[in-house]
Scaffold this active site. Structure first.
Site, PDB file in Angstrom:
ATOM      1  NE  ARG A  66      -4.419   2.284   2.576  1.00  0.00           N
ATOM      2  CZ  ARG A  66      -4.145   2.686   3.588  1.00  0.00           C
ATOM      3  NH1 ARG A  66      -3.111   2.754   4.573  1.00  0.00           N
ATOM      4  NH2 ARG A  66      -4.491   3.636   3.838  1.00  0.00           N
ATOM      5  CG  HIS A  70      -1.177   5.654  -0.484  1.00  0.00           C
ATOM      6  ND1 HIS A  70      -2.193   5.864   0.373  1.00  0.00           N
ATOM      7  CD2 HIS A  70      -1.910   4.201  -0.982  1.00  0.00           C
ATOM      8  CE1 HIS A  70      -2.888   5.785   0.165  1.00  0.00           C
ATOM      9  NE2 HIS A  70      -2.808   4.147  -0.028  1.00  0.00           N
ATOM     10  CG  ASN A  98      -0.528   9.221   1.917  1.00  0.00           C
ATOM     11  OD1 ASN A  98      -0.808   8.410   1.007  1.00  0.00           O
ATOM     12  ND2 ASN A  98      -0.049  10.035   1.403  1.00  0.00           N
ATOM     13  CG  HIS A 197      -7.992  -3.781  -1.972  1.00  0.00           C
ATOM     14  ND1 HIS A 197      -9.310  -3.162  -2.622  1.00  0.00           N
ATOM     15  CD2 HIS A 197      -7.710  -2.599  -1.836  1.00  0.00           C
ATOM     16  CE1 HIS A 197      -9.403  -1.662  -2.425  1.00  0.00           C
ATOM     17  NE2 HIS A 197      -7.792  -1.601  -2.660  1.00  0.00           N
TER      18      HIS A 197
END
Length: 329
Positions: A66, A70, A98, A197
């Protein structure tokens, strides 16, 4: 859907599959084994430390994957996500999407050990890219995809740059596709990378509207599997406890596999941004194909390689930070 909307949707899909608005500048300068001569032990160090941490923290794969995502979606894969705020200037870390990122300490430890071996050689951007891959790969004891290296670190990190670049859990299909297109990624990449996911958790607040107030009338999302929705309500009573988390992939949130696509076609995608991947026939066909573990692993590796190329800094651009949290003085 009207005929006009259908035509627009298909045009958008067609354009994205062709990779319109490709933004992978300098990606050709990345290569395998970039540090073979300058720091030959670098990739082994990243793997050994990451695997050591993943052994006691099964959630590490989801966290670093993740963080890598990001980072790349804001100003490219330049490790700007790792920079701390300076004075009153808020960095990307301070932006709302974040605030729940985790795993910075692992990157810090890797960087410290590599600097002791090869000072000023290995970028934080490459460390993050490699560590994300290695954390996910730990259960398999082999690299699940190739990571090209040679990135350099950026020197700018602003919270204001995050808005509009990180997909929201509330996004519709068109919005997701447009965000990915701006990064040079197509619809196939969108659906493949959503497969991340299969790891991790989500806070109740990111999906509670689907349970209690989907259209603003106190209703639930009719596309959500009723049995699954009832289970979610027991885990996330209304109003939601903001600290409560739920597995993104029920019973499989620490296993990197294709199970995410199985639950998706059963209308058990947790986030609105998951559910909308069933928005059109072409997208559904991609989802169905990814239910094969071999197909998912192969496609995920390809899409991660593309994502890792987004707007990278190479050559003499940027810098090699001595510490990942601060720019060089």
């Amino acid at each position: 859907m009207t005929r006009k909307q259908s035509h627009l949707s298909m045009f958008l899909l067609y354009a994205l599959v062709l990779g319109v608005a490709l933004r992978t500048s300098n990606a050709g300068d990345l290569r395998k084994n970039f540090y073979k001569k300058s720091c030959p032990q670098a990739e082994q160090l990243v793997r050994d430390i990451t695997w050591s941490k993943a052994r006691t923290n099964p959630a590490l794969g989801a966290k670093l994957l993740r963080m890598h995502f990001h980072d790349c979606f804001v100003k490219g894969c330049d490790a700007s996500i790792l920079l701390d705020p300076v004075g009153t200037n808020q960095s990307e870390k301070n932006a709302v999407p974040n605030l729940t990122l985790d795993g910075y300490d692992v990157i810090d430890e890797i960087k410290t050990q590599i600097e002791q071996k090869c000072a000023g050689v290995v970028s934080c951007a490459d460390i993050l890219s490699l560590a994300a891959r290695d954390a996910v790969s730990f259960p398999f004891k082999k690299a699940m995809w190739d990571v090209l290296t040679g990135r350099r670190d950026g020197n700018v990190s602003l919270a204001s740059n995050v808005n509009g670049n990180i997909p929201s859990p509330f996004s519709n299909f068109g919005t997701l596709a447009q965000i990915f297109s701006k990064k040079g990624l197509n619809v196939n990449d969108l659906i493949v990378l959503s497969g991340a996911h299969t790891l991790g958790v989500a806070r109740c607040g990111t999906f509670s509207r689907r349970l209690y107030n989907f259209t603003g009338k106190g209703d639930s999302d009719p596309s959500l599997n009723a049995t699954y929705a009832a289970s979610l309500r027991t885990q996330c009573p209304n109003p939601a406890n903001l600290s409560t988390t739920v597995e993104l992939d029920p019973q499989s949130s620490t296993s990197f596999d294709s199970h995410y696509y199985d639950i998706l076609v059963q209308n058990q995608g947790l986030l609105q941004s998951d559910a909308v991947l069933l928005a059109n026939k072409a997208a559904v066909k991609i989802v169905q194909g990814l239910r094969s573990a071999n197909a998912f692993f192969s496609e995920f590796g390809k899409s991660m390689k593309k994502m890792g190329n987004i707007e990278v800094l190479t050559g003499t651009a940027g810098m090699i930070r001595k510490q990942c949290r601060v720019v060089n003085s």
